[in-house]
Structure formats: C-alpha cells, structure tokens
Design a protein around this motif. Structure first.
Motif, mmCIF file in Angstrom:
data_model
loop_
_atom_site.group_PDB
_atom_site.id
_atom_site.type_symbol
_atom_site.label_atom_id
_atom_site.label_comp_id
_atom_site.label_asym_id
_atom_site.label_seq_id
_atom_site.Cartn_x
_atom_site.Cartn_y
_atom_site.Cartn_z
ATOM 1 N N GLU A 172 -28.622 -29.993 -26.985
ATOM 2 C CA GLU A 172 -27.341 -30.706 -27.019
ATOM 3 C C GLU A 172 -27.339 -31.805 -28.062
ATOM 4 O O GLU A 172 -28.295 -32.535 -28.213
ATOM 5 N N ASP A 173 -26.237 -31.908 -28.800
ATOM 6 C CA ASP A 173 -26.038 -32.991 -29.752
ATOM 7 C C ASP A 173 -25.266 -34.091 -29.032
ATOM 8 O O ASP A 173 -24.050 -34.022 -28.873
ATOM 9 N N ALA A 174 -25.984 -35.134 -28.552
ATOM 10 C CA ALA A 174 -25.347 -36.157 -27.732
ATOM 11 C C ALA A 174 -24.258 -36.895 -28.488
ATOM 12 O O ALA A 174 -23.225 -37.266 -27.927
ATOM 13 N N ARG A 175 -24.443 -37.109 -29.790
ATOM 14 C CA ARG A 175 -23.456 -37.881 -30.546
ATOM 15 C C ARG A 175 -22.128 -37.160 -30.630
ATOM 16 O O ARG A 175 -21.064 -37.776 -30.595
ATOM 17 N N ARG A 176 -22.166 -35.854 -30.722
ATOM 18 C CA ARG A 176 -20.930 -35.102 -30.910
ATOM 19 C C ARG A 176 -20.439 -34.445 -29.631
ATOM 20 O O ARG A 176 -19.379 -33.824 -29.621
ATOM 21 N N LEU A 177 -21.209 -34.578 -28.555
ATOM 22 C CA LEU A 177 -20.779 -34.061 -27.257
ATOM 23 C C LEU A 177 -20.415 -32.583 -27.300
ATOM 24 O O LEU A 177 -19.409 -32.138 -26.750
ATOM 25 N N LEU A 178 -21.245 -31.824 -28.025
ATOM 26 C CA LEU A 178 -21.054 -30.379 -28.091
ATOM 27 C C LEU A 178 -22.129 -29.708 -27.262
ATOM 28 O O LEU A 178 -23.255 -30.200 -27.173
ATOM 29 N N ARG A 179 -21.819 -28.585 -26.677
ATOM 30 C CA ARG A 179 -22.809 -27.860 -25.908
ATOM 31 C C ARG A 179 -22.890 -26.427 -26.412
ATOM 32 O O ARG A 179 -21.920 -25.694 -26.395
ATOM 33 N N ASP A 198 -24.463 -10.447 -24.033
ATOM 34 C CA ASP A 198 -25.769 -10.742 -24.634
ATOM 35 C C ASP A 198 -25.653 -11.545 -25.923
ATOM 36 O O ASP A 198 -26.668 -11.888 -26.534
ATOM 37 N N ALA A 199 -24.406 -11.828 -26.343
ATOM 38 C CA ALA A 199 -24.189 -12.598 -27.570
ATOM 39 C C ALA A 199 -23.954 -14.068 -27.224
ATOM 40 O O ALA A 199 -24.005 -14.476 -26.072
ATOM 41 N N SER A 200 -23.655 -14.874 -28.251
ATOM 42 C CA SER A 200 -23.520 -16.326 -28.066
ATOM 43 C C SER A 200 -22.304 -16.677 -27.211
ATOM 44 O O SER A 200 -21.273 -16.004 -27.263
ATOM 45 N N PHE A 201 -22.459 -17.750 -26.461
ATOM 46 C CA PHE A 201 -21.350 -18.370 -25.747
ATOM 47 C C PHE A 201 -21.411 -19.852 -26.087
ATOM 48 O O PHE A 201 -22.370 -20.540 -25.728
ATOM 49 N N ILE A 202 -20.395 -20.353 -26.791
ATOM 50 C CA ILE A 202 -20.404 -21.744 -27.248
ATOM 51 C C ILE A 202 -19.212 -22.467 -26.650
ATOM 52 O O ILE A 202 -18.077 -22.008 -26.731
ATOM 53 N N SER A 203 -19.512 -23.597 -26.021
ATOM 54 C CA SER A 203 -18.487 -24.389 -25.355
ATOM 55 C C SER A 203 -18.174 -25.619 -26.184
ATOM 56 O O SER A 203 -19.081 -26.333 -26.615
ATOM 57 N N VAL A 204 -16.880 -25.861 -26.423
ATOM 58 C CA VAL A 204 -16.437 -27.003 -27.222
ATOM 59 C C VAL A 204 -15.372 -27.762 -26.437
ATOM 60 O O VAL A 204 -14.370 -27.186 -26.027
ATOM 61 N N ASN A 205 -15.598 -29.050 -26.247
ATOM 62 C CA ASN A 205 -14.603 -29.890 -25.587
ATOM 63 C C ASN A 205 -13.780 -30.581 -26.668
ATOM 64 O O ASN A 205 -14.238 -31.524 -27.312
ATOM 65 N N CYS A 206 -12.561 -30.094 -26.866
ATOM 66 C CA CYS A 206 -11.718 -30.617 -27.942
ATOM 67 C C CYS A 206 -11.343 -32.077 -27.725
ATOM 68 O O CYS A 206 -11.076 -32.803 -28.687
ATOM 69 N N ALA A 207 -11.311 -32.511 -26.466
ATOM 70 C CA ALA A 207 -10.928 -33.887 -26.179
ATOM 71 C C ALA A 207 -12.079 -34.847 -26.431
ATOM 72 O O ALA A 207 -11.867 -36.043 -26.631
ATOM 73 N N ALA A 208 -13.319 -34.348 -26.433
ATOM 74 C CA ALA A 208 -14.480 -35.228 -26.562
ATOM 75 C C ALA A 208 -14.848 -35.507 -28.006
ATOM 76 O O ALA A 208 -15.612 -36.417 -28.283
ATOM 77 N N LEU A 209 -14.303 -34.701 -28.941
ATOM 78 C CA LEU A 209 -14.660 -34.857 -30.349
ATOM 79 C C LEU A 209 -13.601 -35.660 -31.103
ATOM 80 O O LEU A 209 -12.401 -35.423 -30.912
ATOM 81 N N PRO A 210 -14.021 -36.567 -31.965
ATOM 82 C CA PRO A 210 -13.045 -37.253 -32.825
ATOM 83 C C PRO A 210 -12.314 -36.236 -33.702
ATOM 84 O O PRO A 210 -12.872 -35.203 -34.079
ATOM 85 N N GLU A 211 -11.046 -36.525 -34.011
ATOM 86 C CA GLU A 211 -10.249 -35.581 -34.804
ATOM 87 C C GLU A 211 -10.908 -35.258 -36.129
ATOM 88 O O GLU A 211 -10.818 -34.141 -36.633
#
Length: 577
Positions: free
Chosen positions: A244-251, A311-324
C-alpha cells in the motif's frame, strides 16, 4: 478329558494355551477330582498345583458348586462366588460325550478385583482426559482433532481465536468447514495415513494465513483420526506482502471475497446478489449504488472473483481519497518529464496495471470533470494516453464503479458528465441499506463475530436473543460498517472469560419506533420500474404529452425525462418519445 487321552492331540500345547488365559479354569472328572487347573486359577484360589490336582473339588474349594453341575448337567452362568477375601464371577459348564452323557465339568472364573481395577482405570482415564483438555486449552496454537472420517471431534480455545469459529459451530462437521483457501489436511491425512508438515492455508471467514501440521492418530496400530496444530502467521504474511502507498491512499489488492462471503438471504439482498452474479459472467460495466457502509466493495470483489478475470489483477481506487491533481496521473500514468516531480522513466497508470483484469472505482461521483472526460474516452475507445504522452495504448479492463451519491442529480447540476453516467450505468445494482433488510442481521452478526474473533484474538461463540433484538430495532444510518463497529466495541467490552454477547455489552443504540410493513413478494426492481413508469405516463397524460411541462411537474430535468422515456420505452400515439 481324562477318559479319552487319544482325543487330545498335544496335551502340552493344550496346557500352555490355557495357562496363558487371564481367566481361571478348573476341570473335574466324573468322580469330582480336579484333573486340570491353570495358573490363573491356582493364583485366585491360593493353592499350589500339587495341593490341587487329583484332589476332590469339594475338599479344595468348600463352597464350590462344580460337583452339582456335574450331577445335574445344568450350566450356571456368571454366578457370584465368595472365596476367602475375594469375590469372583464364575460360569460352570457340564462336558458331554458323543452320547450326551456328562463325563466332566469345567468352571471359568475371574477375580472381581481386576474388574474393580478396570473401573478405577476408567475413572483415571476420564480425569486424564479432563487434564489433557485443560492442557490443550492452555496452548497458544490452535489444535483440532478429527476422527477417521474427517469430522471434527475436538478443538481448543485458541482454535476459536485463530479461525473465528466456535467449538459449538464446528464440532461434528467435516474438517473442510474452516478452510477458506486450500484443502483440508485432516482429509488428506485420512487418505494417505502419513503426517503433513508446514502447509500454508487460509482459514476462517477472515481468510487468516496459517501454517498447519497434521499427524495421524494411531491407537494400537489402527488409524483413529488426526491431530492438527495451527500456527497463526497472518500478521507476518500481511506485513510481508503489504504494497500500500500510504501517501496516496491507493490499494493494489487481490480480490478476497466471493458471493459466499456476502451475508444476507432477505428478498432485497437476494435480488442484489442475483443481479451481481448474473453480470459477473459478462464483461459489462457495473455501477453499484448504495449508502456508505452497505458493502459495495464486497460486491466488487465477488463480481471479479466470479468472472473469467478472477486470476488477473483487481485494483481498488478511492476517487474521494486522492487529490484531484493526482487522480489523473494515477489512473492513466505519466511519461518522464510530464510535470514537476514526475518519476524518472515515467510511471504506469492503474488502468495499465490492471490490463486483463478489473478496476474498482469507489466514490466515482467525486471524480472531477477533466478526469471524467478522459475516463469517458477510455470507456468509449478502450485506449489511454499517459499524462504528457502522445502515444495511445489499447487496454482490456473491466470497470466496476460505486457511489453513494445520486449521479443523475449530479448530471442535472452539471457536476457529472451525462455520457459518462450512461456509460457507467450499463448495469446498475442497488445494494440496500441495512435498515431495509434487518431480518439479515442475525446472519450478518454471525459472520462479523467470526471475523472479529480472529482480529481481536477472542473466543465469542454467539449473541443472546435480547442483544440481537436490540440490533434489529436499530436504525443503522452507518449500515453494516456501523454494525461492525458496534459488535467490535461489544467484544472489546466483554471480559476475557465471557463468550456470549449480551445487551449490556452494546453501546449507543437507538431503536426504530415501529416495525415497517413487509414488502410484497416479487422482483423489487421490476416493481419500482413499473411504479416509475406509471407516474411518468400519468404526468404526460395530464400535460398532454408536453415534455417540458411534465419534467417541471416531476421536478426533474428535461434530459432526465428523455432518459427515462428511453429506458421505459414510453411513446405517445405518434410513436415519438
């Protein structure tokens, strides 16, 4: 026996066999003399062989009845006989020749002292069993014992802490009950009858990482089951694979949950799960609508895991948590020198990282308009251009979006692109608020308790009816997430030796003043669509099919009205919409 010596093939062998028995044996001839007595009988009656053989039975054992059986020819079975300071159980049998005439009699007996000793051994065994139970309950590692058929017969307290499952829940069930990922080692040991060491599995509803050793349980050389020792290594594993990249809040995550992990069997949840399961087999874009805390991400995991992309990638992005300013570069990537601070050599975007897999866009309503525009082009063309780049690349990515906002209202307000809304809203799935399916709360609570047992290292087994009733009467504005918090606080408030959640453990619950009327049977989405269609047609008739006046009366934009006319296939007499 003394009458026909030729009938005995080998007297010495015969004597040896009888002398090995743990029962005493005495044989008398027709005159009442002892012609055979084995070693056990000599020990019980307290005589030597030279003071017993060839002596009359009545002189040797005063209260004997063997001479009576010799005379009557009637056997006596399991009779109590007192002999000096001993109590024996004896059976007496007449021996008949070929013509049916009694020519001898035999007594078979056992000292009751040995039986009493066996009874004491049973009591000692039970005490030892209680001691062993206390010992295994005191161990930190989980222990499970299965029988020869693979059914769980015993678990210790640490088992509940690590797997989240109580002894009451698993005992009597097959050993596969606690396996989240992998196969049951108890079943495998039952098959191969050999130990298995250092196997990595995931157990319990929380899919906790463990190392398991299972060995066969042999009793006098016969396989009677298996014993498993489960070591909890989830914390080490979690830290080792944390990306996890804590600064960007991406998982960047592997989808962990399936439809089996989604608790709830009410009509509303059945509709949501059935719709999600059907669309999971396609590549269509999905829009999950629901209040915060209803489990939208859980549905996204389940849809991905049920698809051909599992079996492929699953990437979760929180659009509200990232700066524009970061969301665009994170989604689409960037080339070297695209902006100040850009990484040397550029960076792949999340869409490119997920090529062949799935991207889950949570809080998609918070995406700003410039990124919406670029994302719309990706949905239309399946191509992206990294920030600062000129070269397009083709991608195969499935999009699952989620929102707790009403996107159609955002469209009316100009805060969300209409075309993007239509592109995302291909398959809308409504996940109901918890207050609308409170009948699912017992099932949901059971799942939460098992998971929190693992997280908190507790051994909670169930929840009392009064506490469950209080939970079912609560409004749940925070939905399942709030329910998890309440259960979590309750478990923390419990004493270590408490295993049942009581109403006194629950904090801060308000109640619904009265029960809601039950929903009519049928497909909820169809009923809602039919109701909306009736309202629109009635408003059109009232306004002589004037679209502007109808939209004004319904309180929606003219664009939204045209969209609804298209969706419900509503036409006037001229055939126009």
């Amino acid at each position: 026996m003394g009458r026909k010596t030729g009938a005995i093939v080998n007297r010495d062998l015969f004597d040896k066999i009888l002398n090995f028995l743990i029962e005493g044996i005495i044989v008398i001839d027709a005159s009442g003399k002892i012609i055979f007595i084995n070693e056990e009988a000599l020990k019980i009656v307290g005589l030597t062989r030279d003071r017993a053989e060839n002596f009359l039975i009545v002189d040797t054992i005063p209260n004997t009845r063997l001479h009576i059986v010799l005379q009557s020819g009637v056997p006596e079975i399991n009779r109590i006989q007192y002999l000096r300071d001993k109590t024996i159980v004896t059976s007496r049998f007449p021996l008949l020749d070929e013509s049916g005439k009694v020519y001898a009699a035999m007594a078979v007996f056992r000292d009751m002292t040995s039986v009493e000793k066996m009874a004491e051994e049973v009591i000692n065994h039970k005490e030892m069993e209680a001691l062993l139970t206390g010992i295994i309950d005191a161990t930190y590692d989980a222990i499970s014992v299965a029988d020869e058929k693979g059914k769980i017969v015993l678990v210790n307290k640490a088992y509940t802490r690590i797997t989240g499952m109580s002894a009451e829940y698993v005992i009597g069930k097959m050993a596969t009950i606690d396996i989240a990922e992998g196969s049951s080692l108890h079943m495998e040991v039952a098959r191969i009858r050999e130990p298995i060491f250092n196997a990595k599995l995931k157990v319990g509803p929380g899919k906790k990482d463990v190392i398991v050793n299972v060995t066969p349980l042999l009793v006098r050389g016969k396989f009677k089951g298996s014993v498993g020792v489960i070591h909890d290594i989830s914390e080490i594993e979690r830290l080792a694979r944390e990306l996890e990249d804590a600064r960007r809040l991406l998982r960047y995550v592997k989808a962990r949950y399936t439809f089996d992990d989604i608790a709830g069997s009410s009509p509303l949840m059945k509709i949501a799960k059935e719709q999600a399961h059907k669309v999971s087999r396609t590549r269509a874009t999905v829009l999950l609508n629901g209040q915060s805390g209803t489990g939208k991400e859980l549905f996204a995991h389940a849809i991905h895991n049920s698809s051909d992309r599992r079996d492929a990638s699953f990437i979760s992005v929180n659009c509200a948590a990232l700066p524009e300013t970061l969301l665009e570069s994170e989604l689409f990537g960037y080339v070297e020198g695209a902006f100040t601070g850009a990484r040397r050599g550029g960076k792949k975007g999340l869409l490119q990282e997920a090529n062949g897999g799935t991207v889950f866009l949570d809080e998609v309503g918070k995406m700003n308009l410039p990124v919406q525009s670029k994302f719309l082009r990706f949905l239309q063309d399946h191509e992206i251009k990294p920030v600062g780049g000129n070269k397009s690349m083709k991608l195969d990515v499935r999009i699952i979006a989620a929102t707790n906002l009403e996107l159609d209202k955002l469209v009316e307000e100009g805060r969300f692109l209409p075309d993007l809304y239509y592109r995302l809203n291909v398959v809308p799935i409504v996940i109901p608020a918890l207050k609308n399916h409170s009948e699912d709360i017992p099932e949901i609570v059971h799942t939460i308790v098992m998971r929190l047992n693992q997280e908190y290292g507790r051994m909670v087994e169930k929840i009392e009816p009064a506490a469950l009733d209080a939970l079912q009467k609560h409004n749940w504005p925070g939905n399942v997430r709030e329910l998890e918090n309440v259960i979590g606080r309750a478990i923390i408030n419990m004493e270590p030796d408490e295993h049942i959640i009581k109403a006194s453990h629950l904090q801060g619950l308000s109640t619904i003043p009265e029960k809601r009327d039950p929903l009519p049977e049928g497909d909820l989405e169809k009923m809602m669509n039919d109701y909306e269609r009736c309202i629109i047609v009635a408003a059109l008739d009232k306004n002589d099919w004037n679209k502007t006046a109808t939209a004004r009366e319904l309180g929606i934009s003219i664009r939204s009205l045209y969209y609804k006319l298209e969706r419900h296939v509503i036409r006037d007499n001229t055939g126009s919409r």
